[in-house]
Design a protein around this motif. Structure first.
Motif, PDB file in Angstrom:
ATOM      1  N   TRP A 107       0.898  -1.305  -0.099  1.00 51.21           N
ATOM      2  CA  TRP A 107      -0.138   0.004  -0.109  1.00 51.21           C
ATOM      3  C   TRP A 107       0.954   1.146  -0.073  1.00 51.21           C
ATOM      4  O   TRP A 107       1.834   1.428   0.597  1.00 51.21           O
ATOM      5  CB  TRP A 107      -0.845   0.036   1.233  1.00 51.21           C
ATOM      6  CG  TRP A 107      -1.829  -1.025   1.317  1.00 51.21           C
ATOM      7  CD1 TRP A 107      -2.197  -2.201   2.053  1.00 51.21           C
ATOM      8  CD2 TRP A 107      -3.026  -1.129   0.213  1.00 51.21           C
ATOM      9  NE1 TRP A 107      -3.376  -2.735   1.638  1.00 51.21           N
ATOM     10  CE2 TRP A 107      -3.933  -2.156   0.786  1.00 51.21           C
ATOM     11  CE3 TRP A 107      -3.592  -0.061  -0.787  1.00 51.21           C
ATOM     12  CZ2 TRP A 107      -4.983  -2.502  -0.030  1.00 51.21           C
ATOM     13  CZ3 TRP A 107      -4.779  -0.556  -1.391  1.00 51.21           C
ATOM     14  CH2 TRP A 107      -5.500  -1.514  -0.955  1.00 51.21           C
ATOM     15  N   ALA A 138      -7.604   1.860  -1.248  1.00 48.43           N
ATOM     16  CA  ALA A 138      -8.105   1.784  -0.367  1.00 48.43           C
ATOM     17  C   ALA A 138      -8.397   3.282   0.225  1.00 48.43           C
ATOM     18  O   ALA A 138      -7.854   4.241  -0.138  1.00 48.43           O
ATOM     19  CB  ALA A 138      -6.953   1.483   0.889  1.00 48.43           C
ATOM     20  N   GLY A 237      -4.879   0.207   5.206  1.00 44.11           N
ATOM     21  CA  GLY A 237      -5.174  -0.919   4.117  1.00 44.11           C
ATOM     22  C   GLY A 237      -6.297  -1.921   4.885  1.00 44.11           C
ATOM     23  O   GLY A 237      -6.344  -3.094   4.455  1.00 44.11           O
ATOM     24  N   VAL A 242     -11.297  -1.493   0.887  1.00 42.20           N
ATOM     25  CA  VAL A 242     -10.667  -1.845  -0.385  1.00 42.20           C
ATOM     26  C   VAL A 242     -11.491  -2.126  -1.478  1.00 42.20           C
ATOM     27  O   VAL A 242     -12.568  -2.959  -1.334  1.00 42.20           O
ATOM     28  CB  VAL A 242      -9.700  -2.869   0.044  1.00 42.20           C
ATOM     29  CG1 VAL A 242      -8.903  -3.519  -1.197  1.00 42.20           C
ATOM     30  CG2 VAL A 242      -8.650  -2.577   1.130  1.00 42.20           C
TER      31      VAL A 242
END
Length: 292
Positions: A107, A138, A237, A242
């Protein structure tokens, strides 16, 4: 024109826009409507597009000034505002573009290690591999909302220190094979940004805590940083925040790095891939632009 139709892909954070870009690009009302949509839904997907590189640049520049990269090895030979991500090779054996490896960093938000990040991005799938390479975003508005209240109070208004060397240690080795380029990037001064950004139009707060570059939050003790940073990275995350996208040829993906993070699955290097990206600078009056 009629109101642009969208379909939510993940709440209102990610939406599919049911329109052809070239039907919108010369319509000022449509562009204003898209800007309004983007302020509420920072990931927008346009499917089945057919765009020349000049058209991609033209569309991009309705939202912000395109940046040009200093890395000529990944730059389009036709449009200096476009860079390539590819598994393809030129006749002399050089990769077409950069970041050709199968792995990817985890991420992250783009350019957080820069003093003035350009937070707008578009990615156009010209040739997409059948297997692997799915892209994830995200929602960092949702990340802020998920943080425990005591953590929110501790970090709001504080400044983070973002360092390229941390990202470099996590990178695919193919990204910066050239030692001179790598050394130039490693010599960049630390960037400092607020770790909580507020959208100037909607008032929503977004976490801005890139796990690949954020090394500390100023004003917190070493012990507080060691406790809080893992919480920020895990929350940023969190699976509930997501959206996962299976990319197809002709997909145009558009996102705001000021209030999202993204990553990519590993992909097969024996399958063709050519993605074209523009990066552009957003207005602090209209978007979550990182501030020192």
């Amino acid at each position: 024109m009629a109101k642009i139709r969208t379909t939510p892909l993940h709440s209102n954070f990610a939406v599919q826009v049911h329109a052809q870009v070239m039907d919108l690009v010369d319509d000022p009302d449509a562009i204003e409507e898209l800007k309004s949509l983007w302020q509420k839904s920072p990931v927008m997907i346009f499917r089945r597009q057919s765009l020349e590189e000049s058209e991609l640049v033209r569309f991009t520049e309705h939202f912000g000034r395109c940046e040009t990269t200093g890395r000529k090895d990944i730059q389009s030979p036709y449009q200096e505002q476009i860079i390539y991500f590819s598994t393809l090779k030129y006749a002399d054996g050089r990769f077409v573009g950069g970041f050709a490896g199968g792995d990817d960093v985890d991420w992250h938000s783009d350019q957080t290690y820069q003093v003035r990040p350009a937070t707008g991005a578009m990615l156009f799938g010209t040739e997409v591999p059948r297997d692997g390479g799915d892209i994830y975003w995200a929602d960092q508005y949702g990340a802020w909302d998920r943080l425990p209240r005591d953590v929110q109070q501790l970090i709001e208004g504080r400044t983070g220190v973002y360092r390229y060397a941390k990202r470099y240690a996590m990178l695919n080795a193919l990204e910066l094979k050239d030692k001179e380029k790598a050394n130039a990037m490693l010599s960049l001064p630390d960037a400092k940004h607020k770790v909580v950004l507020t959208h100037p139009r909607t008032g929503r707060k977004a976490l801005y805590a890139d796990p690949t570059t954020l090394v500390e939050i100023e004003g917190l003790s070493k012990a507080e940083n060691e406790r809080v940073l893992p919480i920020l990275f895990e929350t940023g995350g969190h699976p509930s925040l997501v959206y996962r996208h299976k990319v197809h040829n002709g997909d145009l993906l558009m996102w705001d790095n000021g209030c999202t993070m993204h990553r990519r699955d590993e992909m097969r290097l024996d399958q063709p891939r050519l993605m074209k990206r523009t990066t552009f600078r957003l207005s602090a009056a209209d978007y979550c632009v990182p501030q020192p």
